[in-house]
Design a protein around this motif. Structure first.
Motif, mmCIF file in Angstrom:
data_model
loop_
_atom_site.group_PDB
_atom_site.id
_atom_site.type_symbol
_atom_site.label_atom_id
_atom_site.label_comp_id
_atom_site.label_asym_id
_atom_site.label_seq_id
_atom_site.Cartn_x
_atom_site.Cartn_y
_atom_site.Cartn_z
ATOM 1 N N LEU A 60 16.381 -8.404 11.525
ATOM 2 C CA LEU A 60 14.953 -8.648 11.728
ATOM 3 C C LEU A 60 14.526 -8.410 13.167
ATOM 4 O O LEU A 60 13.330 -8.329 13.460
ATOM 5 N N VAL A 92 7.854 -14.650 5.840
ATOM 6 C CA VAL A 92 8.357 -13.279 5.899
ATOM 7 C C VAL A 92 9.870 -13.286 6.109
ATOM 8 O O VAL A 92 10.620 -12.568 5.437
ATOM 9 N N GLN A 147 11.727 -14.389 2.972
ATOM 10 C CA GLN A 147 11.665 -13.382 1.920
ATOM 11 C C GLN A 147 12.659 -12.247 2.182
ATOM 12 O O GLN A 147 13.363 -11.788 1.284
ATOM 13 N N VAL A 148 12.728 -11.818 3.441
ATOM 14 C CA VAL A 148 13.596 -10.694 3.793
ATOM 15 C C VAL A 148 15.063 -11.100 3.818
ATOM 16 O O VAL A 148 15.946 -10.324 3.436
ATOM 17 N N SER A 149 15.343 -12.321 4.249
ATOM 18 C CA SER A 149 16.726 -12.687 4.561
ATOM 19 C C SER A 149 17.456 -13.451 3.463
ATOM 20 O O SER A 149 18.668 -13.621 3.541
#
Length: 266
Positions: free
Chosen positions: A154, A220, A223-225
């Motif tokens: 990220l 965010v 959600q991504v990780s």
């Protein structure tokens, strides 16, 4: 407010809380007790109605040299400890992502392994000129489950993530800024004054807007990780009993005992 633990302290500077990893004789290496306290402190601070911002730093000459060798070795033969450590790692990552107040890392020396993950889990990262980051999980036979896989993609390019996680190489402060892993380099003597000044500046911002902005960014991140975090945690648990990890940690611990003072970051 002033909470004191043998391994972690929380002190107040007005509406700013200073969290200090407090095992300077072991370069703030993470023991079982410190691991547990790191999983608890974020909820405690979130319940502190007078707190508006947090600074995270280390006592002495290190931010944190990562896992304490004695603690790491106990994982080899203790399945309950392995399960508990993975739960704590998951809690620390999740609590830091969801923590409502801005957190500034004041990286005053080596930030290695879990120490590196703690620094990069903060919202802003200030690094002393002579400090560095490193995540040598792979080099000691482990998967970087406590934050490397979750956080690094990220912050910087996947190519750079692979280079530094695969090799475990040290990242000097200026390089960390260039990679997007830190905000700025600060003269060592000015690190805490600058971190506190920035924390007080954030504490003075409109609280509702700042918290809501951080919460949106946290959504965010989660959600991504989420998938990567779970995969890495389960893989780290598996590698805690790998022959490579056992051999490397036994060798490092043996070498450390032969020195006047153990230096877990080496």
């Amino acid at each position: 407010m002033s909470e004191v633990s043998p391994v972690l302290t929380v002190t107040a500077d007005g509406d700013v809380r200073i969290v200090t990893l407090n095992r300077p004789e072991r370069l703030n290496g993470v023991s079982e007790e410190l691991h547990r306290r790191l999983s608890e402190v974020w909820r405690e601070l979130a319940d502190d109605t007078k707190a508006r911002a947090v600074v995270l730093t280390g006592a002495g000459r290190a931010f944190s040299a990562g896992g304490d060798f004695d603690h790491l070795r106990r994982h080899h033969d203790d399945p309950e400890l392995r399960e508990r450590s993975i739960r704590l790692d998951r809690t620390i990552q999740t609590e830091m992502i969801r923590f409502p107040l801005p957190v500034i890392a004041a990286v005053n020396g080596p930030a290695v392994g879990l120490g590196c993950s703690l620094a990069l889990g903060c919202d802003l990262v200030l690094m002393a000129e002579d400090s560095y980051l490193a995540d040598p999980h792979v080099s000691v036979g482990l998967v970087a489950g406590d934050g490397g896989v979750t956080l690094w993609p990220l912050l910087t390019s996947l190519l750079r993530v692979k280079e530094y996680l695969f090799t475990g190489d040290r990242i000097p402060a200026a390089t960390a800024v260039g990679l997007g892993l830190a905000n700025r380099v600060v003269p060592t003597a000015d690190l805490m004054p600058e971190a506190l000044a920035l924390a007080h500046r954030l504490a003075a911002q409109p609280a509702e807007a700042l918290r809501a902005t951080k919460a949106a960014l946290a959504a965010v991140v989660e959600q991504v990780s989420r998938g990567g975090m779970e995969a890495a945690l389960l893989a780290e648990r598996s590698t805690m009993t790998s022959p490579d990890h056992i051999r490397i940690i036994d060798d490092l611990a043996s070498r450390a005992r032969r020195r006047p003072a153990a230096r877990e970051e080496d």
